[in-house]
Design an enzyme around this catalytic site. Structure first.
Site, PDB file in Angstrom:
ATOM      1  N   ASP A 316       0.719  17.177  68.353  1.00 24.52           N
ATOM      2  CA  ASP A 316      -0.684  17.570  68.221  1.00 24.52           C
ATOM      3  C   ASP A 316      -1.634  16.438  68.606  1.00 24.52           C
ATOM      4  O   ASP A 316      -1.218  15.300  68.802  1.00 24.52           O
ATOM      5  CB  ASP A 316      -0.921  17.998  66.762  1.00 24.52           C
ATOM      6  CG  ASP A 316      -2.253  18.718  66.597  1.00 24.52           C
ATOM      7  OD1 ASP A 316      -2.804  19.205  67.596  1.00 24.52           O
ATOM      8  OD2 ASP A 316      -2.753  18.782  65.457  1.00 24.52           O
ATOM      9  N   GLU A 319      -4.872  15.534  73.398  1.00 27.20           N
ATOM     10  CA  GLU A 319      -5.769  15.673  74.583  1.00 27.20           C
ATOM     11  C   GLU A 319      -6.077  14.300  75.180  1.00 27.20           C
ATOM     12  O   GLU A 319      -6.278  14.247  76.390  1.00 27.20           O
ATOM     13  CB  GLU A 319      -7.058  16.390  74.157  1.00 27.20           C
ATOM     14  CG  GLU A 319      -6.851  17.836  73.739  1.00 27.20           C
ATOM     15  CD  GLU A 319      -6.099  17.998  72.419  1.00 27.20           C
ATOM     16  OE1 GLU A 319      -6.224  17.090  71.567  1.00 27.20           O
ATOM     17  OE2 GLU A 319      -5.384  18.983  72.251  1.00 27.20           O
ATOM     18  N   ASP A 429      -6.746  25.593  67.858  1.00 27.42           N
ATOM     19  CA  ASP A 429      -7.469  25.970  66.635  1.00 27.42           C
ATOM     20  C   ASP A 429      -8.392  27.169  66.848  1.00 27.42           C
ATOM     21  O   ASP A 429      -9.620  27.017  66.932  1.00 27.42           O
ATOM     22  CB  ASP A 429      -8.276  24.766  66.130  1.00 27.42           C
ATOM     23  CG  ASP A 429      -7.370  23.618  65.750  1.00 27.42           C
ATOM     24  OD1 ASP A 429      -6.153  23.835  65.641  1.00 27.42           O
ATOM     25  OD2 ASP A 429      -7.879  22.496  65.554  1.00 27.42           O
TER      26      ASP A 429
HETATM   27  C1  GLC Z   1      -5.290  20.104  64.450  1.00 25.41           C
HETATM   28  C2  GLC Z   1      -4.236  21.140  64.837  1.00 25.41           C
HETATM   29  C3  GLC Z   1      -3.952  22.035  63.660  1.00 25.41           C
HETATM   30  C4  GLC Z   1      -3.518  21.190  62.471  1.00 25.41           C
HETATM   31  C5  GLC Z   1      -4.574  20.143  62.143  1.00 25.41           C
HETATM   32  C6  GLC Z   1      -4.113  19.167  61.066  1.00 25.41           C
HETATM   33  O1  GLC Z   1      -6.512  20.698  64.215  1.00 25.41           O
HETATM   34  O2  GLC Z   1      -4.616  21.876  65.956  1.00 25.41           O
HETATM   35  O3  GLC Z   1      -2.975  22.978  63.996  1.00 25.41           O
HETATM   36  O4  GLC Z   1      -3.297  21.998  61.350  1.00 25.41           O
HETATM   37  O5  GLC Z   1      -4.873  19.390  63.303  1.00 25.41           O
HETATM   38  O6  GLC Z   1      -2.987  18.492  61.467  1.00 25.41           O
END
Ligand code: GLC
Length: 719
Positions: A316, A319, A429
């Site tokens: 995650d 980007e 998200d």
């Molecule tokens: C980002 C991710 C999401 C996750 C959050 C906390 O927003 O896209 O899926 O729950 O981070 O880690």
């Protein structure tokens, strides 16, 4: 400009000195120069490619993006962005998928292989112009010719390399939430699935499982016996999927930080110091994933968790998301030093306000750090879209070094074309908005066009609160997406299937059972799409040539045989559907009950209760149905149903393999080929061929004829 011929259908035009993104794996022959097909080029400032569209042309593609399946009328910035509000005015999401197909009297595909920002203005500024603009002059443009969009897509898929196959258990239902922060909460979730008899294969661990959000660490208070706990959960039938973030916390004696610093593995700022920005752990450095050495180093760190029994990961914030840098913070704070009684004019007021709003993910910050690409110092902004791709590539390559025969679950938030070889993606998200369910539907075929097959959205919506109706309708759609995960943000309403009232739980249970019963078909279609360079989800017009099919944006073809027509509107107890030909409609309340209805080609309104999933079976097609179980590992598919709609003849190729190793790459798999031919009023000739060592013993055939009569036959499979 250099011109290369990759095949008689694929042509590469190379301008300036482009960066090798490794999106394309096929190398071409360099031949004489030729003008860029279809486009006019203006290189006065950067590069601007213009194509004049006729009114009837449709533009498909661009992968993970906003707006319709037909991208006309929109402007899209290809620039991986961490922006959780996917409102219609936005121009970028998390992926950069620069491939599109222009479909009309003149049909062709174009892939802009450029790792920085690309603007696709598709009839937005000028209705009839497709304008593709980049700020530099170094770019590779691929033109793909062919008669039909699907043919063009398949050519494209063949030059970007075979996609990623997750393990078969990753086709099961997966439950997530930010966060299940400790052993007890995860145990409780598992217990509820078991108590409620709801199938599930995996539970996700969001950032709170880590120690102070440090990658490859575990919070010892929350998970004191992680290895034992992971085993306990697996024995109960649930795999744990931890998150890994791109930013590495700056903390003395933290091994990843220390090693990264010592070996210069982090991206660097203007002065050559490790670039610093804050994300969840506070101040972080960012591994330079564009450097192969760094990829190997970071990729092998996943062993910390695979050694504890972990078989899947989600990458995650790649980007990369930057909450703030010292620069951004300093600027905002200095502006904030105004006294309460100051009378700000509108300009200084908005400047103050924006300095906080724009602190995260600012272009200025993206332009302030560097990568080391083969010894060259390259500004991040120029290669921004390669960061998440290469983080997931690091993980994919690392996991391959850790265990070369094993398939792991691997997801990424950010991506570029080519990343599909290493992992799948979730679409980031989204919100618990009906609009985002529709967006989810529209994105799926566009992503398949760009190679991404293992895909799905946060079912139920990540941000905001879902309700019983939205979670039901969304789940009814997500049972068809290869990645099927329910995930929600911190502070939102609970949205696990058992968090609702009895009737909703029952509907969700039935829907999930249908998913598990469909896994033989879903897996077979997924693997065939992967091996045959095909799409799993298609717009109708990729197979049907009538004019109306091109207009349909809310129905999808699923694999070889089915069409799905999800309900995506609040308070709807039905919807309009368009049938390019006669089809069988099965409204599934419970997959054990099968009532089929033939609908004639054309336009219909169908009633669809909140407890029903409409599935259409195409003419002279068949699909496979198994039985559900508590998880994928315990599915028993020795006996399968073959449901066919036969006017003349159909052949279904049922593919299966071990679902755990990479042996499928060398051709090891099983196939049962079922041919059904109508010979007379009530007479069907059936031929079954078994290639490989299939586990299937019995096939229960339900053959629906054009009068809607169901002919049942039971056949054993010869081994
Ligand atoms: C980002 C991710 C999401 C996750 C959050 C906390 O927003 O896209 O899926 O729950 O981070 O880690």
């Amino acid at each position: 400009m250099n011109f290369y011929e990759l095949s008689d259908k694929v042509f590469k035009y190379s301008f300036g000195n482009p960066i090798n993104t490794e999106a394309v794996v096929t190398k071409g022959e360099k031949v004489k120069n030729e003008a860029l097909r279809y486009f006019n080029i203006d290189d006065t400032e950067g590069m601007r490619f213009t194509y004049k569209m006729t009114k009837e042309q449709v533009v498909w593609g661009l992968g993970e993006n906003l707006k319709g399946m037909n991208k006309r009328g929109g402007i899209y910035d290809s620039f991986c962005s961490d922006d959780p509000r996917h409102t219609p005015d936005k121009k970028s999401l998390y992926g950069a998928h620069n491939f599109l197909v222009v479909d009309g009297k003149e049909t062709f595909g174009v892939f802009i292989d450029y790792p920085g920002k690309v603007i696709f203005d598709i009839g937005f500024s000028e209705e009839s112009s497709l304008i593709i603009a980049i700020e530099e002059k170094d770019v590779e443009v691929y033109i793909i010719t062919g008669e039909k969009p699907l043919e063009i897509v398949r050519e494209f898929l063949s030059i970007i390399g075979e996609g990623y196959a997750p393990p078969k258990w990753a086709f099961g239902y997966q439950q997530s939430r930010w966060s299940y922060p400790n052993e007890e909460s995860v145990r409780e979730v598992a217990k509820k699935f078991i108590e409620n008899n709801i199938p599930c294969d995996a539970i996700y661990l969001d950032i709170d499982y880590m120690e102070r959000f440090k990658d490859f660490t575990i919070d010892q208070k929350a998970f004191p016996e992680f290895k034992t706990f992971a085993k306990e959960m697996k024995d109960k039938g649930f795999r744990l999927i931890p998150i890994i973030d791109a930013g590495v916390k700056i903390e003395k004696d933290y091994d990843i930080y220390e090693e990264g610093l010592e070996n210069n593995y982090f991206c660097q700022d203007e002065e050559g110091k490790a670039f610093m920005a804050a994300v969840w752990p506070g101040r972080c450095h960012f591994p330079d994933f564009l450097n192969p050495q760094v990829r190997t180093w970071f990729g092998l760190k996943y062993k910390v968790l695979t050694d504890l029994g972990i078989e899947g990961f989600w990458n995650d914030m790649n980007e990369p998301a930057l909450f703030y840098t010292e620069r951004g913070l300093k600027e905002a704070v200095s502006l904030a030093k105004v006294s309460e009684n100051e009378n700000l004019d509108i300009y200084s007021f908005f400047k103050l306000k924006d300095s906080f709003n724009n602190m995260s993910n600012s272009l200025e910050d993206y332009k302030s750090f560097y990568h080391n690409i083969n010894g060259d110092k390259i500004n991040h902004y120029k290669v921004h879209n390669l960061y998440g791709y290469n983080m997931t590539r690091a993980a994919g390559e690392g996991l391959n070094l850790i265990d070369s025969s094993k398939r792991f679950l691997l997801l990424s938030r950010a991506s570029y074309i080519g990343m599909h070889r290493y992992g799948g993606i979730w679409t980031g998200d989204n919100h618990s908005w009906w609009e985002h369910l529709l967006l989810n539907i529209k994105m799926m075929p566009s992503l398949n066009m760009c190679g991404f097959l293992y895909i799905g959205a946060d079912t139920g919506g990540f941000g905001g609160d879902t309700n019983h109706e939205l979670i039901t309708r969304w789940t009814q759609f997500s049972i068809f997406t290869p990645l099927f995960r329910n995930h929600a943000a911190m502070g939102t309403r609970k949205q696990e299937p058992f968090s609702f009232e009895e009737e909703t739980i029952k509907n969700l249970r039935n829907t999930l059972e249908l998913r598990y019963a469909l896994i033989p078909y879903i897996y077979s279609e997924y693997m065939k799409s992967l091996k045959n360079k095909d799409m799993y989800f298609k717009p109708l017009s990729f197979e049907y040539t009538d004019d109306f099919s091109k207009r349909v944006e809310n129905q999808l073809l699923l694999g070889a045989s089915l069409m799905i027509t999800p309900i995506y509107e609040e308070n709807s107890l039905g919807r309009y559907v368009y049938l390019p030909e006669d089809m069988v409609l099965w409204k599934v309340k419970n997959y054990q009950e099968r009532i089929y209805e033939i609908l004639k080609g054309g336009h219909h309104y169908i009633d669809v209760g909140l407890n029903e999933v409409p599935i259409f079976l195409r003419k002279d097609k068949a699909f496979i149905l198994g039985k559900h179980s508590k998880n994928v590992d315990s599915l028993n598919n020795e006996e399968l149903k073959v449901i066919a709609f036969v006017e003349n003849e159909t052949t279904y190729v049922y593919y299966d393999d071990d679902g755990t190793t990479k042996d499928y790459k060398t051709g090891t798999h099983e196939e049962v080929i079922i041919n059904i031919k109508k010979c007379g009023e009530d007479d069907f000739a059936i031929e079954i061929k078994n290639k490989g060592n299939t586990k299937v013993r019995v096939l229960n055939l339900e053959i629906i004829d054009t009068n809607g009569r169901v002919h049942k036959k039971i056949l054993s499979v010869e081994t």
